[in-house]
Every structure is written in C-alpha cells, then in structure tokens.
Scaffold this motif. Structure first.
Motif, short mmCIF file in Angstrom:
data_model
loop_
_atom_site.label_atom_id
_atom_site.label_comp_id
_atom_site.label_asym_id
_atom_site.label_seq_id
_atom_site.Cartn_x
_atom_site.Cartn_y
_atom_site.Cartn_z
N LEU A 117 54.12 39.41 26.01
CA LEU A 117 52.68 39.72 26.03
C LEU A 117 51.98 39.00 27.17
O LEU A 117 51.23 39.61 27.94
CB LEU A 117 52.04 39.35 24.69
N PHE A 118 52.23 37.70 27.31
CA PHE A 118 51.58 36.94 28.38
C PHE A 118 52.02 37.42 29.77
O PHE A 118 51.21 37.47 30.69
CB PHE A 118 51.81 35.44 28.22
N GLN A 119 53.29 37.75 29.93
CA GLN A 119 53.77 38.26 31.23
C GLN A 119 53.12 39.60 31.54
O GLN A 119 52.70 39.86 32.66
CB GLN A 119 55.30 38.39 31.22
N HIS A 120 53.05 40.46 30.53
CA HIS A 120 52.45 41.78 30.73
C HIS A 120 50.96 41.67 31.08
O HIS A 120 50.47 42.37 31.97
CB HIS A 120 52.66 42.62 29.47
N ILE A 121 50.26 40.77 30.39
CA ILE A 121 48.83 40.57 30.68
C ILE A 121 48.64 39.99 32.08
O ILE A 121 47.78 40.46 32.84
CB ILE A 121 48.18 39.67 29.62
N ALA A 122 49.42 38.96 32.42
CA ALA A 122 49.27 38.33 33.75
C ALA A 122 49.54 39.32 34.86
O ALA A 122 48.81 39.37 35.86
CB ALA A 122 50.21 37.13 33.86
N ASN A 123 50.56 40.13 34.70
CA ASN A 123 50.86 41.12 35.74
C ASN A 123 49.81 42.23 35.75
O ASN A 123 49.51 42.80 36.80
CB ASN A 123 52.26 41.69 35.57
N GLY A 124 49.25 42.54 34.58
CA GLY A 124 48.16 43.52 34.53
C GLY A 124 46.95 43.04 35.30
O GLY A 124 46.30 43.81 36.02
N VAL A 125 46.61 41.76 35.16
CA VAL A 125 45.50 41.17 35.92
C VAL A 125 45.81 41.20 37.42
O VAL A 125 44.94 41.53 38.23
CB VAL A 125 45.20 39.74 35.43
N ARG A 126 47.05 40.89 37.77
CA ARG A 126 47.48 40.95 39.18
C ARG A 126 47.27 42.36 39.73
O ARG A 126 46.75 42.54 40.84
CB ARG A 126 48.95 40.55 39.28
N HIS A 127 47.63 43.36 38.96
CA HIS A 127 47.47 44.74 39.41
C HIS A 127 46.00 45.16 39.45
O HIS A 127 45.64 46.01 40.25
CB HIS A 127 48.28 45.70 38.52
N LEU A 180 59.67 43.62 35.42
CA LEU A 180 59.29 42.92 34.19
C LEU A 180 58.10 43.57 33.52
O LEU A 180 58.01 43.61 32.29
CB LEU A 180 58.97 41.45 34.49
N HIS A 181 57.15 44.07 34.31
CA HIS A 181 55.97 44.71 33.73
C HIS A 181 56.38 45.93 32.91
O HIS A 181 55.89 46.13 31.80
CB HIS A 181 54.99 45.09 34.83
N ARG A 182 57.29 46.72 33.45
CA ARG A 182 57.76 47.90 32.71
C ARG A 182 58.58 47.49 31.49
O ARG A 182 58.43 48.05 30.40
CB ARG A 182 58.60 48.77 33.64
N ALA A 183 59.46 46.49 31.67
CA ALA A 183 60.32 46.05 30.56
C ALA A 183 59.50 45.41 29.44
O ALA A 183 59.74 45.69 28.26
CB ALA A 183 61.37 45.08 31.08
N THR A 184 58.54 44.55 29.80
CA THR A 184 57.74 43.90 28.75
C THR A 184 56.85 44.91 28.04
O THR A 184 56.67 44.82 26.83
CB THR A 184 56.89 42.75 29.33
N GLY A 185 56.31 45.86 28.77
CA GLY A 185 55.50 46.90 28.13
C GLY A 185 56.32 47.73 27.15
O GLY A 185 55.90 47.99 26.02
N SER A 186 57.52 48.11 27.56
CA SER A 186 58.40 48.88 26.68
C SER A 186 58.84 48.04 25.49
O SER A 186 58.88 48.53 24.35
CB SER A 186 59.63 49.38 27.45
N GLY A 187 59.19 46.78 25.75
CA GLY A 187 59.63 45.90 24.67
C GLY A 187 58.54 45.64 23.66
O GLY A 187 58.78 45.67 22.44
N LEU A 188 57.33 45.39 24.15
CA LEU A 188 56.20 45.18 23.24
C LEU A 188 55.93 46.43 22.41
O LEU A 188 55.69 46.34 21.20
CB LEU A 188 54.94 44.79 24.02
N ALA A 189 55.99 47.57 23.04
CA ALA A 189 55.73 48.82 22.32
C ALA A 189 56.81 49.09 21.28
O ALA A 189 56.50 49.40 20.12
CB ALA A 189 55.63 49.99 23.30
N LEU A 190 58.06 48.94 21.66
CA LEU A 190 59.15 49.27 20.75
C LEU A 190 59.31 48.22 19.65
O LEU A 190 59.19 48.52 18.46
CB LEU A 190 60.46 49.41 21.53
N VAL A 191 59.56 46.98 20.04
CA VAL A 191 59.81 45.92 19.06
C VAL A 191 58.54 45.63 18.25
O VAL A 191 58.61 45.50 17.02
CB VAL A 191 60.33 44.64 19.76
#
Length: 155
Positions: free
Chosen positions: A105-115, A46-57
């Motif tokens: 965005l929220f999923q990407h941020i939450a997983n970024g904090v986890r990492h 999900l982190h990879r998918a949400t990052g790509s989706g946010l960047a593209l869309v």
C-alpha cells in the motif's frame, strides 16, 4: 498490375525493394538486453505488481473476513485462527500478510504521488526521475516500519 479481392494488390505480386535492403543485424524493436536497469524501471513494475497484489489479496481477505463474520462466531474464529495465536497475538502468517500488504500500500501510494508530479510535467529529468524512484522505495519501507513499530510497541 493485377488486383486481388476487392481491389487490393496481392502481396505475392507486390515487390518492395526497401525490404530487401533492410539490415538484419539490428533488432526491429528494443529488447530488455539493451536497456540499463534502473530504479525508475523497478518502481514502474512494482507499481503494477503492488496494485494487482492489493486488489487480489486484499479483496480475497476482505471478502473472506466479511463472509466469516456473517456466518457466525465459529466461522469468524476459524478465519482468525489463520492469522492469530490462541492468545490473540498475531502469528507468522498474520505478520507476513499484514506487513506485505502494508508495504504494498505504501509503495503504491508513494509511486502514485510520484506519477502525479510527472503528470503535471515535472520530474522528467533523468537524475530527478531516478532519485524520486529511489525515494518511493525508501518512503514505503520507512512508513511500513513506522506503522508496524507503532502497532507492535503500542500494545
């Protein structure tokens, strides 16, 4: 022993008895079928998918919005018609894109904090790792619901 080009031993001339005794019953590398699917694997994808989706869309929408705004009132109105009704309220396309991008965005941020915690050396115990992965999904859904409830009810 004969040498091939530039002093290397020719593969045809070289014999490796270890290769002949290698078991062919086991896989040479891990395969998805031997892994038990877990939340930590899901949030990694999900982190990879949400990052790509946010960047593209997100980039396409931002550039389209800026181009429409720069082109004049008619272009801007035509762009906004994709996402709003005649009275200015958000239509189904606007809600799907808005809620989808917000959750991403929220999923990407939450997983970024986890990492960030994992980069500091914490959270490598399997139980805590899985729990924090589940927490990122819960936090992203709750934050999305809270933001959109505020946006809808606040108007």
């Amino acid at each position: 022993m004969q040498h091939g080009h530039r002093g290397f031993i020719s593969a045809a001339k070289q014999k490796e008895p270890a290769l002949a005794t290698r078991s062919t019953n086991r896989p040479l590398s891990p395969h998805l079928s031997i892994w038990k699917w877990g939340p930590h694997m899901l949030v990694s994808i999900l982190h990879r998918a949400t990052g790509s989706g946010l960047a593209l869309v997100g980039t396409v929408l931002l550039v389209g919005w800026l181009a429409a705004a720069a082109a004049g009132e008619a272009s801007y109105a035509a762009f906004m018609d994709w996402f709003t009704l005649a009275d200015g309220r958000t239509n189904i396309v606007g809600y799907v894109l808005g809620i989808g991008l917000t959750w991403s965005l929220f999923q990407h941020i939450a997983n970024g904090v986890r990492h960030l915690f994992m980069d500091a050396g914490a959270n490598f115990e399997l139980h805590r790792n899985k729990a924090s992965a589940k927490a990122t999904m819960v936090v992203s859904v709750l934050a999305t619901l809270a933001l959109w409830a505020y946006l809808i009810m606040g108007k």
